[in-house]
Scaffold this motif. Structure first.
Motif, PDB file in Angstrom:
ATOM      1  N   ARG A   1       0.884  -1.195   0.023  1.00  0.00           N
ATOM      2  CA  ARG A   1      -0.108   0.027   0.142  1.00  0.00           C
ATOM      3  C   ARG A   1       0.979   1.244  -0.182  1.00  0.00           C
ATOM      4  NH1 ARG A   1      -2.455   3.443   3.631  1.00  0.00           N
ATOM      5  NH2 ARG A   1      -4.845   3.854   3.211  1.00  0.00           N
ATOM      6  N   SER A   2       1.176   1.683  -1.125  1.00  0.00           N
ATOM      7  CA  SER A   2       2.077   2.800  -1.321  1.00  0.00           C
ATOM      8  C   SER A   2       1.871   4.067  -1.817  1.00  0.00           C
ATOM      9  CB  SER A   2       3.410   2.464  -2.214  1.00  0.00           C
ATOM     10  OG  SER A   2       2.736   1.926  -3.616  1.00  0.00           O
ATOM     11  N   GLY A   3       0.443   4.143  -2.061  1.00  0.00           N
ATOM     12  CA  GLY A   3      -0.297   5.485  -2.558  1.00  0.00           C
ATOM     13  C   GLY A   3       0.080   5.836  -3.897  1.00  0.00           C
ATOM     14  N   ILE A   4      -0.700   6.377  -4.763  1.00  0.00           N
ATOM     15  CA  ILE A   4      -0.678   6.766  -6.331  1.00  0.00           C
ATOM     16  C   ILE A   4      -1.066   8.142  -6.467  1.00  0.00           C
ATOM     17  CG2 ILE A   4      -1.647   6.467  -8.574  1.00  0.00           C
ATOM     18  CD1 ILE A   4      -1.767   3.372  -8.044  1.00  0.00           C
ATOM     19  N   VAL A   5      -0.114   8.880  -6.977  1.00  0.00           N
ATOM     20  CA  VAL A   5      -0.405  10.212  -7.501  1.00  0.00           C
ATOM     21  C   VAL A   5      -0.857  10.465  -8.863  1.00  0.00           C
ATOM     22  CG1 VAL A   5       0.752  12.557  -7.409  1.00  0.00           C
ATOM     23  CG2 VAL A   5       1.178  10.945  -5.489  1.00  0.00           C
ATOM     24  N   PHE A   6      -1.927  11.169  -9.326  1.00  0.00           N
ATOM     25  CA  PHE A   6      -2.135  11.658 -10.454  1.00  0.00           C
ATOM     26  C   PHE A   6      -2.076  13.091 -10.747  1.00  0.00           C
ATOM     27  CE2 PHE A   6      -4.173   7.456 -10.882  1.00  0.00           C
ATOM     28  CZ  PHE A   6      -4.186   7.209 -12.263  1.00  0.00           C
ATOM     29  N   THR A   7      -0.884  13.620 -11.312  1.00  0.00           N
ATOM     30  CA  THR A   7      -0.774  15.116 -11.392  1.00  0.00           C
ATOM     31  C   THR A   7      -1.665  15.659 -12.567  1.00  0.00           C
ATOM     32  OG1 THR A   7       1.011  14.809 -13.354  1.00  0.00           O
ATOM     33  CG2 THR A   7       1.851  14.655 -11.183  1.00  0.00           C
TER      34      THR A   7
ATOM     35  N   PHE B   1       9.364  19.842 -11.733  1.00  0.00           N
ATOM     36  CA  PHE B   1       8.242  20.326 -12.967  1.00  0.00           C
ATOM     37  C   PHE B   1       7.434  21.037 -11.868  1.00  0.00           C
ATOM     38  CE2 PHE B   1       6.612  16.049 -11.649  1.00  0.00           C
ATOM     39  CZ  PHE B   1       5.329  16.089 -12.073  1.00  0.00           C
ATOM     40  N   LYS B   2       6.401  21.662 -12.682  1.00  0.00           N
ATOM     41  CA  LYS B   2       5.365  22.374 -12.051  1.00  0.00           C
ATOM     42  C   LYS B   2       3.998  21.691 -12.130  1.00  0.00           C
ATOM     43  CE  LYS B   2       8.078  25.338 -10.289  1.00  0.00           C
ATOM     44  NZ  LYS B   2       8.358  25.598  -8.633  1.00  0.00           N
ATOM     45  N   VAL B   3       2.932  21.718 -11.372  1.00  0.00           N
ATOM     46  CA  VAL B   3       1.754  20.900 -11.098  1.00  0.00           C
ATOM     47  C   VAL B   3       0.927  21.988 -10.824  1.00  0.00           C
ATOM     48  CG1 VAL B   3       2.651  18.688 -11.342  1.00  0.00           C
ATOM     49  CG2 VAL B   3       1.768  19.731  -9.207  1.00  0.00           C
ATOM     50  N   LYS B   4      -0.525  22.153 -11.357  1.00  0.00           N
ATOM     51  CA  LYS B   4      -1.406  22.863 -10.825  1.00  0.00           C
ATOM     52  C   LYS B   4      -2.017  22.277  -9.434  1.00  0.00           C
ATOM     53  CE  LYS B   4      -2.150  26.073 -14.131  1.00  0.00           C
ATOM     54  NZ  LYS B   4      -2.517  27.601 -13.508  1.00  0.00           N
ATOM     55  N   GLY B   5      -1.827  20.851  -9.310  1.00  0.00           N
ATOM     56  CA  GLY B   5      -2.218  20.171  -8.128  1.00  0.00           C
ATOM     57  C   GLY B   5      -2.055  18.808  -8.407  1.00  0.00           C
ATOM     58  N   ALA B   6      -2.671  17.734  -7.559  1.00  0.00           N
ATOM     59  CA  ALA B   6      -2.508  16.378  -7.924  1.00  0.00           C
ATOM     60  C   ALA B   6      -3.683  15.546  -6.908  1.00  0.00           C
ATOM     61  CB  ALA B   6      -1.195  15.949  -7.590  1.00  0.00           C
ATOM     62  N   LEU B   7      -4.157  14.504  -7.457  1.00  0.00           N
ATOM     63  CA  LEU B   7      -4.991  13.497  -6.616  1.00  0.00           C
ATOM     64  C   LEU B   7      -3.883  12.489  -6.129  1.00  0.00           C
ATOM     65  CD1 LEU B   7      -7.741  12.411  -5.961  1.00  0.00           C
ATOM     66  CD2 LEU B   7      -7.511  11.124  -8.224  1.00  0.00           C
TER      67      LEU B   7
ATOM     68  N   TRP C   1       1.846   9.453 -12.045  1.00  0.00           N
ATOM     69  CA  TRP C   1       1.100   9.612 -13.384  1.00  0.00           C
ATOM     70  C   TRP C   1       1.152  11.069 -13.929  1.00  0.00           C
ATOM     71  CZ3 TRP C   1      -2.392  12.478 -15.880  1.00  0.00           C
ATOM     72  CH2 TRP C   1      -2.567  11.996 -17.312  1.00  0.00           C
ATOM     73  N   ALA C   2       1.737  11.371 -15.094  1.00  0.00           N
ATOM     74  CA  ALA C   2       1.555  12.525 -15.411  1.00  0.00           C
ATOM     75  C   ALA C   2       1.549  12.196 -16.955  1.00  0.00           C
ATOM     76  CB  ALA C   2       2.976  13.310 -15.419  1.00  0.00           C
ATOM     77  N   MET C   3       1.023  13.230 -17.930  1.00  0.00           N
ATOM     78  CA  MET C   3       0.774  13.145 -19.300  1.00  0.00           C
ATOM     79  C   MET C   3       1.720  12.436 -20.067  1.00  0.00           C
ATOM     80  SD  MET C   3      -1.716  13.493 -21.507  1.00  0.00           S
ATOM     81  CE  MET C   3      -2.820  14.696 -20.672  1.00  0.00           C
ATOM     82  N   ASP C   4       3.052  12.755 -19.643  1.00  0.00           N
ATOM     83  CA  ASP C   4       4.296  12.223 -20.641  1.00  0.00           C
ATOM     84  C   ASP C   4       4.931  11.161 -19.950  1.00  0.00           C
ATOM     85  OD1 ASP C   4       3.913  14.401 -22.577  1.00  0.00           O
ATOM     86  OD2 ASP C   4       5.149  15.689 -21.443  1.00  0.00           O
ATOM     87  N   PHE C   5       4.546  10.810 -18.876  1.00  0.00           N
ATOM     88  CA  PHE C   5       5.274   9.749 -18.007  1.00  0.00           C
ATOM     89  C   PHE C   5       4.356   8.713 -17.015  1.00  0.00           C
ATOM     90  CE2 PHE C   5       6.852  13.301 -15.929  1.00  0.00           C
ATOM     91  CZ  PHE C   5       6.881  12.945 -14.575  1.00  0.00           C
ATOM     92  N   ALA C   6       4.665   7.814 -16.783  1.00  0.00           N
ATOM     93  CA  ALA C   6       4.032   7.094 -15.291  1.00  0.00           C
ATOM     94  C   ALA C   6       5.121   6.338 -15.128  1.00  0.00           C
ATOM     95  CB  ALA C   6       2.822   6.211 -16.025  1.00  0.00           C
ATOM     96  N   CYS C   7       5.203   5.933 -13.638  1.00  0.00           N
ATOM     97  CA  CYS C   7       6.311   5.257 -13.068  1.00  0.00           C
ATOM     98  C   CYS C   7       5.783   4.459 -11.622  1.00  0.00           C
ATOM     99  CB  CYS C   7       7.857   6.143 -12.727  1.00  0.00           C
ATOM    100  SG  CYS C   7       7.694   7.141 -11.493  1.00  0.00           S
ATOM    101  N   ARG C   8       6.466   3.453 -11.446  1.00  0.00           N
ATOM    102  CA  ARG C   8       5.951   2.679 -10.371  1.00  0.00           C
ATOM    103  C   ARG C   8       7.425   2.111  -9.641  1.00  0.00           C
ATOM    104  NH1 ARG C   8       6.264  -2.974  -9.176  1.00  0.00           N
ATOM    105  NH2 ARG C   8       5.457  -3.359 -11.119  1.00  0.00           N
ATOM    106  N   LYS C   9       7.692   2.240  -8.525  1.00  0.00           N
ATOM    107  CA  LYS C   9       8.909   1.474  -7.803  1.00  0.00           C
ATOM    108  C   LYS C   9       8.518  -0.128  -7.897  1.00  0.00           C
ATOM    109  CE  LYS C   9      12.096   1.943  -4.256  1.00  0.00           C
ATOM    110  NZ  LYS C   9      12.764   2.731  -3.204  1.00  0.00           N
ATOM    111  N   ARG C  10       9.456  -0.651  -8.117  1.00  0.00           N
ATOM    112  CA  ARG C  10       9.518  -2.306  -8.166  1.00  0.00           C
ATOM    113  C   ARG C  10       9.799  -2.671  -6.962  1.00  0.00           C
ATOM    114  NH1 ARG C  10       8.794  -4.500 -13.233  1.00  0.00           N
ATOM    115  NH2 ARG C  10      10.097  -6.413 -12.612  1.00  0.00           N
TER     116      ARG C  10
END
Length: 443
Positions: free
Chosen positions: A99-105, A146-152, A254-263
């Protein structure tokens, strides 16, 4: 090295003469269904034409998320999250779940508003999600450039390891009495008195009263043999993984140009956040009208191409007799060539956003075929036209995380138990009963 390395599951040598239920397909939905049934004392045989978890169930990002789900999937995903939390204990094996959390920018104010509106769908389930302001995002990821307006941000979301999860569940199903048959393609279903009475595999017949087709990208072809029109196409998703890397984020991002997840090994699974390849095939024309709403929604993220896939699918037989080899025996594993241009671009964008990734060493690229439906939600349903026949497919890139929940719901339907969630949205008949079949805008 083609495809990711998946923990091998050695299939049973003996074909059972008769079981209550045959599950076709050894991906995470199929093995989860088999485990649920076996734990209820139902005799079950799982038949997989290749190896357990060898196709999209081992090629996905490894995200276990409820965040930004289609609202119609949220109740089932809430159940899946409960299952994942106990899955290692239940199977007696590691799935890599954390249970590590996910962020959508959010790149725009519109994104912020859409995600804020979406959060109301979690309220009945008491699952925490919150919007981060730009400054809160910076505090959570001080290394970000990088700058974001916010994130979920959804702390209840997590990750698991696709290369070990489906095999772990399959072995647990075998512990409970299920037969696990690999390299054992099902050629077709037999009926007696108008309902399912057995299946014919390449190794012989298995008598049964129920069948569950969890065939992923192969489901349209199998259903077509019985005149069942399952609207399904595929997209090619490309992924890379890195060697272990220090300094990257623990949360999936997650961002428009990339998504990453630690293994679990300290490396990262990386992909483009929005871009996929669509091979034009004969079914593209057959289902063009049905998929038009989805195409309008995602047009900018789809790269259409005419490739050898068109001719491969055109040459694939649509009819065959059960005493001859089926198409499933001539292609054991879908192992498409990845689009390295996309994954390398994603890594470059990720490196600009998080400088630690500038030192990343690429260990492997792979591709996978995601099966999609016109409304981008699955079919988890009994098939009225063939009593005893059931379908669990069309997970549209969302199947790994929701897979254990889908297996529980499918088992409920097969055994006539009160379903864990209302299956109405996932009924097969929505494609023919005049319902408005389309994705929900924005998700």
């Amino acid at each position: 090295m083609p495809g990711p390395f998946v923990t091998p599951v050695h299939g049973d040598l003996d074909l059972p003469a008769a079981v209550d239920v045959v599950v076709i397909g050894g991906g995470i939905v199929g093995v989860s269904t088999a485990l649920e049934l076996a734990e209820r004392g139902v005799s079950v045989a799982l038949c997989e034409k290749g190896g357990i978890g060898q196709e999209q169930s081992s090629r996905n990002w490894g995200w276990v998320r409820i965040s930004r789900r289609d609202p119609r999937e949220v109740p089932l995903m809430a159940e899946a999250l409960r299952i994942w939390r106990d899955l290692d204990r239940r199977t007696g094996r590691e799935t890599g779940y954390a249970r590590s959390g996910i962020v959508f920018t959010c790149a725009s104010d519109k994104d912020v508003q859409n995600y804020t509106n979406w959060m109301r769908h979690l309220e009945p389930w008491q699952i925490e999600a919150r919007m981060l302001s730009a400054s809160e995002f910076e505090a959570m990821f001080p290394e970000a450039q990088f700058k974001v307006k916010g994130a979920l941000y959804t702390p209840a979301d997590g990750r698991a390891e696709p290369q070990i999860a489906a095999p772990a569940i399959a072995e647990a199903a075998r512990d409970k009495g299920a037969a696990i048959l690999t390299e054992c393609a099902v050629r077709g279903v037999e009926t007696s008195g108008g309902r399912v009475s057995g299946v014919v595999t390449e190794r012989g017949r298995i008598a049964c009263s129920s069948v569950v087709l969890a065939g992923g990208a192969w489901s349209n072809l199998f259903c077509g043999l019985y005149g069942l029109d399952l609207p399904q196409l595929t997209v090619l998703a490309s992924v890379l993984r890195t060697k272990p890397l220090e300094g990257g984020p623990d949360q999936a991002i997650w961002a428009m140009d990339f998504a990453c997840r630690k293994r679990r090994d300290g490396g990262y699974t990386i992909a483009c956040g929005h871009e996929n390849v669509v091979d034009i095939v004969p079914n593209s024309f057959r289902y063009a009208r049905r998929f038009l709403p989805a195409l309008r929604e995602d047009w900018n993220s789809l790269n259409f191409r005419l490739s050898s896939r068109f001719f491969e699918e055109a040459r694939t037989p649509k009819r065959w007799s059960l005493d001859e080899a089926s198409p499933f025996e001539y292609c054991r594993v879908l192992d498409p060539k990845p689009e390295k241009r996309m994954t390398e671009k994603a890594l470059a964008e990720l490196s600009r956003a998080f400088p630690a990734f500038a030192k990343a060493e690429i260990e492997q690229h792979w591709g996978g075929r995601i099966d999609v439906t016109p409304d981008a939600i699955p079919v988890i349903s009994a098939i009225d036209e063939i009593p005893g026949f059931h379908v669990a497919t069309g997970f549209s890139g969302h199947g790994f995380g929701i897979g254990p929940g889908a297996g529980r719901l499918m088992a409920d339907i097969v055994t006539n138990r009160t379903p864990v969630v209302d299956p109405g949205e996932f009924r097969f008949s929505r494609f023919t009963d005049g319902s408005k079949v389309r994705p929900i805008s924005g998700f």
